[in-house]
Design an enzyme around this catalytic site. Structure first.
Site, PDB file in Angstrom:
ATOM      1  N   HIS A 200      -2.550   1.117   6.802  1.00 26.40           N
ATOM      2  CA  HIS A 200      -2.903   1.128   5.377  1.00 26.40           C
ATOM      3  C   HIS A 200      -2.977   2.564   4.877  1.00 26.40           C
ATOM      4  O   HIS A 200      -3.237   3.504   5.643  1.00 26.40           O
ATOM      5  CB  HIS A 200      -4.244   0.412   5.168  1.00 26.40           C
ATOM      6  CG  HIS A 200      -4.593   0.153   3.738  1.00 26.40           C
ATOM      7  ND1 HIS A 200      -3.774  -0.561   2.886  1.00 26.40           N
ATOM      8  CD2 HIS A 200      -5.681   0.513   2.989  1.00 26.40           C
ATOM      9  CE1 HIS A 200      -4.343  -0.644   1.692  1.00 26.40           C
ATOM     10  NE2 HIS A 200      -5.503   0.005   1.737  1.00 26.40           N
TER      11      HIS A 200
ATOM     12  N   HIS B 210      -5.891   2.101  -4.139  1.00 22.22           N
ATOM     13  CA  HIS B 210      -4.969   1.574  -3.128  1.00 22.22           C
ATOM     14  C   HIS B 210      -4.540   0.161  -3.492  1.00 22.22           C
ATOM     15  O   HIS B 210      -5.160  -0.508  -4.321  1.00 22.22           O
ATOM     16  CB  HIS B 210      -5.609   1.612  -1.740  1.00 22.22           C
ATOM     17  CG  HIS B 210      -6.892   0.843  -1.617  1.00 22.22           C
ATOM     18  ND1 HIS B 210      -7.187   0.042  -0.546  1.00 22.22           N
ATOM     19  CD2 HIS B 210      -7.985   0.753  -2.437  1.00 22.22           C
ATOM     20  CE1 HIS B 210      -8.386  -0.495  -0.684  1.00 22.22           C
ATOM     21  NE2 HIS B 210      -8.896  -0.080  -1.828  1.00 22.22           N
TER      22      HIS B 210
ATOM     23  N   CYS C  65       0.815  -1.220   0.000  1.00 25.23           N
ATOM     24  CA  CYS C  65       0.000   0.000   0.000  1.00 25.23           C
ATOM     25  C   CYS C  65       0.850   1.273   0.000  1.00 25.23           C
ATOM     26  O   CYS C  65       0.628   2.190  -0.797  1.00 25.23           O
ATOM     27  CB  CYS C  65      -0.976  -0.012   1.172  1.00 25.23           C
ATOM     28  SG  CYS C  65      -0.217  -0.003   2.815  1.00 25.23           S
TER      29      CYS C  65
END
Length: 396
Positions: free
Chosen positions: A334, A348, A274
């Protein structure tokens, strides 16, 4: 302030321990060392300060290592001011273990940089062909290196070309080309059907030698030479000079990676996590940003304090995880990139690179990430010590 408080406590221990109880001295010295580490090396991913004290044969022995000369001097000055007698076995990296070749350049399309000096260790990050590195230490066939974003970890010898200061400066000052497609090859001659010297991925750098109408002649850091199609690369300085970082270009680069596989520790088009994804997107917009999501959240300008997505702009970074509690710190796990459209979409890397939405009416609504949304940061147009503008350096 915290350091001096620790120092005062230590002085109290020192007075009590004048009878020769070195165990108390060690306890006090560990406290001083801990305070210095908190000041100079709070994040072990970007700075090393691992110093310990021991009592052996009624002698205080200081062992460990650091790559911060400032932190080391602070410790030495503190011990001198306290009139502590000790044996100094502290390594200040890089030292003689490395030798005079304290620098390196990545020689493969992608180099795997691991958390420990062994192939089975966790993948911490990756480096791209031509990336400049500092060498801090050596263990077996692995070198502890530091990347341009200050990330510290281990790479095997086959992935790098070691250099002394003169060679390294020459490499950094040389004219280069940057590869601008996701994947490609370097050929042995000016023919796409020729023997392949190596593969090359998005963002890779090689030294420029010459050019004709269709090919660049290039040189690797280990002096191999080859040819790259001009349709897939550009002279680095020209690319950087003409580059106009923008919301639209951030979106373009991000969407060009859509569908690419997730790889923990990956920062290349061969596989990406990510924060490696957001890092690559910003690299191709002329910025070197922090490596991990938990580091990226500390850079840039805070936006969307109300967590309602109203003030976000295309290119902003969204962070996810768990909020701090009375017993636990905030945990950032994240990151994604806001696309700034009327569907509240962001892109993402999770499973693969894909687009999700914060709008419950959209088919790609991401309830899981909406529930753990922590806030957003803006990087474009923001001056920050942790966001390196390559236009200001003209080197990578």
């Amino acid at each position: 302030m915290k350091f001096y408080k620790t120092l005062f406590i230590f002085i109290g221990i020192l007075i009590v321990s004048c009878s020769g109880k070195n165990a108390l001295l060690v306890t006090g010295l560990e406290g001083v060392s801990k305070s210095i580490k908190a000041q100079y090396a709070p994040d072990k991913r970007v700075a090393i300060f691992d110093i310990s004290f021991d009592n052996s044969d009624n002698k205080i022995i200081a062992t460990g290592m650091t790559n911060s000369k400032e932190a080391y001097q602070k410790l030495v000055d503190s011990l001198t001011s306290l009139d502590v007698s000790y044996i100094n076995n502290i390594r200040v990296l890089p030292d003689t273990v490395v030798g005079n070749k304290m620098f390196a350049v990545a020689r493969n399309s992608v180099i795997n940089i691991r958390s420990a000096p062994k192939h089975s260790a966790e993948l911490g990050t990756q480096g791209l062909l031509g990336m400049s590195l500092k060498i801090l230490d050596k263990e077996g066939d692995f070198y502890r290196i530091q990347t341009p974003d200050n990330y510290i970890s281990w790479v095997d010898k086959g992935g790098i070309q070691k250099m002394n200061k003169g060679e390294f400066d020459s490499w950094n000052a040389s004219k280069k080309i940057i590869f601008t497609k996701n994947f490609g090859y370097v050929y042995a001659s000016k023919n796409k059907n020729a023997e392949i010297i190596s593969d090359i991925t998005l963002g890779g750098l090689l030294k420029y030698l010459s050019e004709d109408a269709t090919f660049y002649e290039v040189k690797y850091p280990d002096n191999r030479t080859g040819f790259i199609k001009k349709s897939e690369a550009v002279v680095y300085e020209n690319w950087l000079t003409n580059l106009q970082p923008s919301k639209e270009n951030v979106e373009k680069v991000a969407k060009n990676l859509e569908g690419f596989p997730y790889l923990w520790g990956g920062t290349s088009s061969k596989g990406i996590d990510c924060s490696g994804f957001t890092k690559m997107v910003y690299l191709m917009n002329g910025y070197v940003i922090p490596r991990d999501a938990s580091q990226q959240i500390n850079a840039g300008k805070e936006v969307d304090e109300k967590l309602n997505f109203e003030n976000l702009e295309k290119g902003d970074l969204l962070f996810f995880g768990t909020e701090a509690t009375e017993t636990k710190k905030r945990r950032v796990v994240h990151v994604g990139l806001w696309l700034g459209n009327n569907k509240q979409e962001f892109i993402h890397a999770s499973g693969n690179v894909h687009i999700s939405s914060m709008d419950s009416l959209q088919p790609n609504f991401d309830l899981f990430n909406k529930k753990r949304y922590l806030g957003s940061k803006r990087y474009l147009g923001i001056k920050d010590k942790d966001i390196i503008n390559l236009k200001e350096k003209l080197k990578y």
